[in-house]
Design an enzyme around this catalytic site. Structure first.
Site, short mmCIF file in Angstrom:
data_model
loop_
_atom_site.label_atom_id
_atom_site.label_comp_id
_atom_site.label_asym_id
_atom_site.label_seq_id
_atom_site.Cartn_x
_atom_site.Cartn_y
_atom_site.Cartn_z
N GLU C 26 68.79 -13.02 35.04
CA GLU C 26 68.28 -11.64 35.10
C GLU C 26 68.64 -10.96 36.42
O GLU C 26 69.02 -11.63 37.38
CB GLU C 26 66.76 -11.66 34.95
CG GLU C 26 66.07 -12.62 35.91
CD GLU C 26 64.65 -12.21 36.24
OE1 GLU C 26 64.42 -11.04 36.59
OE2 GLU C 26 63.76 -13.08 36.16
N LYS C 160 54.75 -15.82 35.44
CA LYS C 160 54.53 -15.20 36.75
C LYS C 160 53.07 -15.44 37.16
O LYS C 160 52.17 -15.52 36.33
CB LYS C 160 54.85 -13.70 36.69
CG LYS C 160 56.33 -13.44 36.44
CD LYS C 160 56.68 -11.95 36.56
CE LYS C 160 57.90 -11.54 35.72
NZ LYS C 160 59.14 -12.30 35.90
#
Ligand SMILES: [Mn+2]
Ligand SMILES: [Mn+2]
Ligand SMILES: [Mn+2]
Lengths: 306, 306, 306
Positions: C26, C160
């Site tokens: 990413e 996360k």
């Protein structure tokens, strides 16, 4: 799709076969949004506005088990005179077809039928969404997964007014619906020009909306492009005044103990009464405004000037 | 689908290839629903009830990495004697196939395997759903998205008893599962004939259920038709009595501090003990009742009389 | 998919056309994860680690309306020097393509572009998930429905750090994402080796991850295989120490009244400061560790030794 249960009106079939712009319209607003004959008058006026803007209107309803796209004057009249017509979401369509029943179509089912018919633009007043109190009820409109799945442009003045607007926008974000503000960076609030909540991106022309749908399709991405079109400034209600009516309507709701599916119609009727009809006038204005924008986007999608 | 990991029993393969009616059955109820040998006896009795009603039973399980549709007597016995067999949802199937493991199938994974096999009707006791306390845990059964995606008829006596029933019905509505009440306008409550919550539509014959699935497919709509079939009146528990047992079972749960995946088995075992076995008898009765209805719907779907 | 808006870098195109292993990466971590030039250095180091492990790195970004898979050094530099580059989720891709704009890609959009390109493995630090406070906001990352839909292996060190981890795992379970623990039975906690929450199944080799994706595809099942790879023991933070920093960072958040999309960057910056840079060092270490595992899985998927 052609099955015995699917019927295009002549004007719609002709337009689709010739690659001319078509705009789908729902019928729940006709059956349940306004009393007769105001609802018929408004349905005809919206169709006329679509035609004036250079596209063909395709009002959707289910009549006697047949999915109809593009209603005749007599069919519109039948829907307008049927306050008891049930409201059919997508999951009801196979029941209606199998059992030969009739119903008005919601945002979800109109968008679904439009997509089946090959119509790329659907105009409504406000989409359904996440209901206030969802954290107790999990009450989320079937309109939202429909928008996440169906490939078309939906033009609305935001979401219906009695929803949890922030949660509705979160759902659309989670599930990948592109939310475009037409001439604005904020999501509009139906009777009001703004909810104060940001949209995904701002566009300033019908051509941009058409280009985003085309890109979505070129990428093979399922799901809708929601064009959020604020009510024209002169038609918007005053925010303080509106919030007063809404607070009063909600107090009345609590006092009368209304629950479940009766909540939204109760609140809308109270808002109508408390505002002396100004919510209804605003509703009409925003639908007409959306009809013009939807027709322009439909024209762009078939390569005509907006 | 045919891969090395997929195996149809002879009776099932023969029935499917000849267009004869087939009814899928889950194996979690065998491995975990009742102790041996009651579970084996019940599995055989349900299969027999399907046959008596004119269809072929297809019990599903994963054995040594192979998805098996239609178990032999020895395979049924193996599942019935394996209380430690894990419960496999859809996402576990590729792990089991890749690593050569065994598991009982849930509502979700049985429906998925049935759909792959071309079986149109799946009979269970009660579907999974939105768990009570979901507003803190987000614990929602994988059965629900499976029903929203797979094209078949699922016959159940409602949802498993320890769920948030209203939220479960909201989920089904949001995601477009057609919920039909068999001879009733209200969603049944597993051991009880009613939850008091409305269904989408009432049907009164197996042929109507078959017609709705056919319409769903003709429309190209993904997702299941859930036929909610109330437990027969003579087998239903008394509501007041049942609620008393349930309240006691929940008090015991809190007192013993049971959490997570252990909650449902704990509650079911307590209900069994508190009711003197009447919850188990009711469970058996409703599954047999569903087996008869499922077989009749499967017959209609292949053009036989119910 | 090939459209005017889609471009494979030479090294990536060559690898894909020759059936060589490719690993998608990413760009949000480059644009927003670290300041320049640390971010560029890290992007180059991760790509190098993928190459050293025998696969070709394919960093994804959207530049001037073009979806780019495999960035040149100059393009990486452009992303690294653009702290104002917006973050694009899947629903933003058609807007960027239609309007010729640029953006860094999130977990969702990188996985989507990788899937379009035919890349089977995507390496990230941590996936997005269900946000804490979701029961008020319904804030759920678009990463989760993307994982439920896209067919590829995603390697991460968990989710996360500022999410509701238990609810995130419930979502993955409900929606059928296979969650494999690499050498562990518990879902890892990004900077920490464990969240204490169980995974779906444990694997102990890259070949097993590859076999599960292959089985998923053979079964025709949509959705991802999430390989949860714990941070190496020597790089993991001390749990007590980390929780102290996190509590302080959240207190600062409340004190400063930060809301909405600013919450995560604020917390990460505070953790960085409070830990004297140790959160950043751990983040780097876990990404490198994931890069090695992702490359090994990609090699297995094309029939090479891990
Ligand atoms: Mn609802
Ligand atoms: Mn669960
Ligand atoms: Mn969010």
């Amino acid at each position: 799709m052609t099955t015995p249960h699917f019927h295009l009106g002549d004007e719609v079939r002709d337009a689709l076969s010739r690659g001319r712009p078509v705009v789908a319209l729902e019928s729940t607003i006709i059956a349940h949004g306004f009393p007769y004959p105001d609802n018929l008058e408004m349905a005809l006026a919206v169709e006329e506005e679509v035609r004036r803007a250079g596209a063909v209107p395709a009002t959707v309803a289910v009549l006697d088990g047949c999915l109809r796209v593009g209603l005749s004057r007599a069919e519109l009249e039948r829907v307008a005179r049927s306050p008891d017509l049930p409201k059919a979401s997508i999951r009801d369509l196979p029941v209606l077809c199998a059992l030969g029943r009739s119903a008005a179509t919601t945002v979800a089912s109109t968008a679904q039928v439009a997509a089946w018919a090959g119509i790329d633009v659907f105009v409504t007043g406000g989409i359904g969404g996440v209901h206030r109190g969802w954290e107790q009820t999990l009450d989320i409109s079937a309109d939202l997964p429909a928008l996440a799945r169906l490939s078309l442009v939906v033009v609305s003045a935001g979401a219906k007014t009695v929803l949890d607007m922030a949660a509705t926008l979160e759902y659309l974000e989670t599930h990948g619906v592109t939310v475009l503000g037409y001439g604005t960076e904020v999501f509009p609030g139906f009777y009001l020009r703004s909810t104060g909540l940001p949209v995904d991106a701002r566009i300033d022309s019908p051509a941009e909306a058409a280009a985003v749908l085309r890109a979505r399709r070129a990428l093979g991405l399922p799901g809708a492009v929601l064009v959020a079109n604020p009510i024209p400034p002169d038609d918007a209600l005053d925010e303080g005044e509106f919030n007063g009516w809404l607070a009063q309507a909600e107090a009345d709701l609590a006092a009368e103990g209304v629950k479940g599916k009766a909540v939204t119609p109760f609140l809308l009727a109270r808002l109508h009464a408390l505002s002396g009809g100004r919510t209804v006038a605003a509703n009409r204005a925003l639908v007409m405004n959306n009809a013009r924008l939807g027709a322009a986007i439909a024209r762009c999608l078939v390569g005509l000037s907006a």
